[in-house]
Design a protein around this motif. Structure first.
Motif, PDB file in Angstrom:
ATOM      1  N   GLN A  23      -6.405 -34.061  15.747  1.00 44.05           N
ATOM      2  CA  GLN A  23      -6.714 -32.807  15.055  1.00 44.05           C
ATOM      3  C   GLN A  23      -8.172 -32.775  14.621  1.00 44.05           C
ATOM      4  O   GLN A  23      -8.674 -33.725  14.031  1.00 44.05           O
ATOM      5  N   TYR A  24      -8.836 -31.652  14.894  1.00 45.13           N
ATOM      6  CA  TYR A  24     -10.246 -31.488  14.560  1.00 45.13           C
ATOM      7  C   TYR A  24     -10.465 -30.425  13.487  1.00 45.13           C
ATOM      8  O   TYR A  24     -11.586 -29.968  13.277  1.00 45.13           O
ATOM      9  N   ASN A  25      -9.393 -30.028  12.795  1.00 47.84           N
ATOM     10  CA  ASN A  25      -9.484 -28.933  11.823  1.00 47.84           C
ATOM     11  C   ASN A  25     -10.452 -29.233  10.676  1.00 47.84           C
ATOM     12  O   ASN A  25     -11.057 -28.325  10.125  1.00 47.84           O
ATOM     13  N   ASN A  26     -10.543 -30.508  10.311  1.00 42.71           N
ATOM     14  CA  ASN A  26     -11.384 -30.886   9.166  1.00 42.71           C
ATOM     15  C   ASN A  26     -12.391 -31.943   9.621  1.00 42.71           C
ATOM     16  O   ASN A  26     -12.572 -32.970   8.981  1.00 42.71           O
ATOM     17  N   TYR A  27     -13.037 -31.659  10.755  1.00 47.77           N
ATOM     18  CA  TYR A  27     -13.799 -32.671  11.477  1.00 47.77           C
ATOM     19  C   TYR A  27     -14.875 -33.337  10.635  1.00 47.77           C
ATOM     20  O   TYR A  27     -14.942 -34.569  10.548  1.00 47.77           O
TER      21      TYR A  27
END
Length: 368
Positions: A74-78
């Motif tokens: 997951q890259y939502n909060n990279y």
């Protein structure tokens, strides 16, 4: 005990050697299905292939009675997640693989306390085929084995890009003048200000290879004492961040010392790296793994991240007043790089990733 598992021969050899019907080992694989690798990130390959290791991993898991865990990265909060990783590393890093590995091991810690990994085999057995093909080509020419030299290139070009091979050879050769000219030509050096303008190229390896009778072993020695050390650092730090003990069977000193005595033909043959490894695993590792010509590496899709505008994005952080006021990077040229990234005129995502690492390191260790 569990395993990180890719579709490659190294981790597949580990699970295939111990897998049995009585014990169902846990394996952990990074998956990027919801994020596309752009064509610029597949430059190493001749054709526009799909990078999805879960297909072969699931097949192997079924054949070897493994409990396969496919972790969708997951890259939502990279940016915040990367900052946390840099805190554990105590430094920035040039490999985007640190991000998916952190999530994979974060998931694995719920099941296991020891993780076995295939790290170290590529540098030992010539697994990075794009890097080592020019080396073996030159070795054949030196021995006047013209037919073998031609066949080496011909076999390589069935799967991989000649342009990528040439670029990787230049990069791994530490040709300082060529690297300097590339930075000038690409205008990347214009991003740097003040102290960073005094940049000097550093060798990727600390020790000079001596006592080897072929240039391939010299090259692998450089990789083993240089780039590999960098990979071992982040693997150790990230596993310990999750209280996991990471163990690397291919780093056994007896295996390392033995393999460095072998001639080149045992490591590269017929367009494949790790030749002796593949032969020794016949009947243990399935043929669809052993005969797979693609070497993906443990990469991470970056181009989409550095092409997008969202809250706390890499672009927002690097162009922030806080970053610019440090006097390290030129806002003008950063904006140009991001514009090219967004317009797909050139892919600078890996370079921008390294700059982002620097800024997040400052926020971890200097600002606080």
């Amino acid at each position: 005990v569990g395993f990180t598992l890719s579709s490659g021969i190294d981790s597949s050899s580990l699970v295939s050697s111990v897998g049995n019907k009585k014990t169902k080992f846990q394996t952990y694989t990074a998956n990027f299905n919801t994020y596309n690798f752009k064509n610029s990130e597949k430059f190493n390959f001749k054709n526009n292939i799909e990078i999805n290791e879960s297909i072969l991993v699931n097949k192997l898991a079924s054949d070897k009675n493994l409990n396969s865990n496919i972790i969708n990265v997951q890259y939502n909060n990279y940016s915040n997640d990367l900052k946390k990783i840099i805190y554990f590393l105590e430094s920035g890093h040039n490999s985007p693989a640190i991000f998916p590995l952190f999530q994979v091991l974060e998931f694995a810690k719920n099941d296991i306390t020891v993780v076995l990994e295939g790290q170290g085999a590529d540098e030992l057995l010539a697994g990075y085929i794009s890097n080592v093909t020019p080396i073996i080509f030159l070795e054949y020419l030196k021995k006047i084995h013209i037919k073998s030299a031609i066949n080496t290139i011909r076999n390589f070009l069935k799967t991989y890009s000649f342009k990528a091979m040439f670029m990787l050879f230049i990069r791994s050769g530490n040709f300082k003048l060529i690297n300097k000219l590339y930075f000038i030509y690409s205008k990347k050096e214009k991003v740097f200000l003040n102290q960073l303008k005094k940049y000097k190229h550093l060798d990727d390896y600390p020790l000079k290879p001596t006592g080897f009778d072929n240039i391939l072993n010299k090259h692998l020695y450089k990789s083993h004492t240089g780039g590999l050390v960098n990979l071992l650092h982040y693997g150790d730090a990230i596993s310990m961040a999750h209280s996991l003990e990471s163990r690397l069977p291919f780093m056994d000193y007896r295996l390392v010392e033995f393999v460095f005595t072998l001639p080149s033909e045992f490591k590269i043959s017929k367009g494949f790296g790790k030749y002796i490894h593949r032969k020794s695993m016949q009947g243990i590792v399935p043929d669809y793994i052993l005969n797979n010509p693609y070497k993906f590496g443990f990469d991470s899709p970056l181009a989409f991240l550095f092409s997008s505008d969202f809250s706390n994005s890499p672009k927002e952080i690097l162009l922030s007043d806080k970053c610019i006021k440090r006097g390290l990077f030129s806002k003008k040229y950063l904006e140009k790089l991001f514009e090219k990234q967004k317009n797909n005129t050139s892919d600078n995502s890996r370079f921008l990733f390294r700059l982002l690492n620097v800024e997040l390191w400052f926020r971890n260790f200097i600002d606080n």
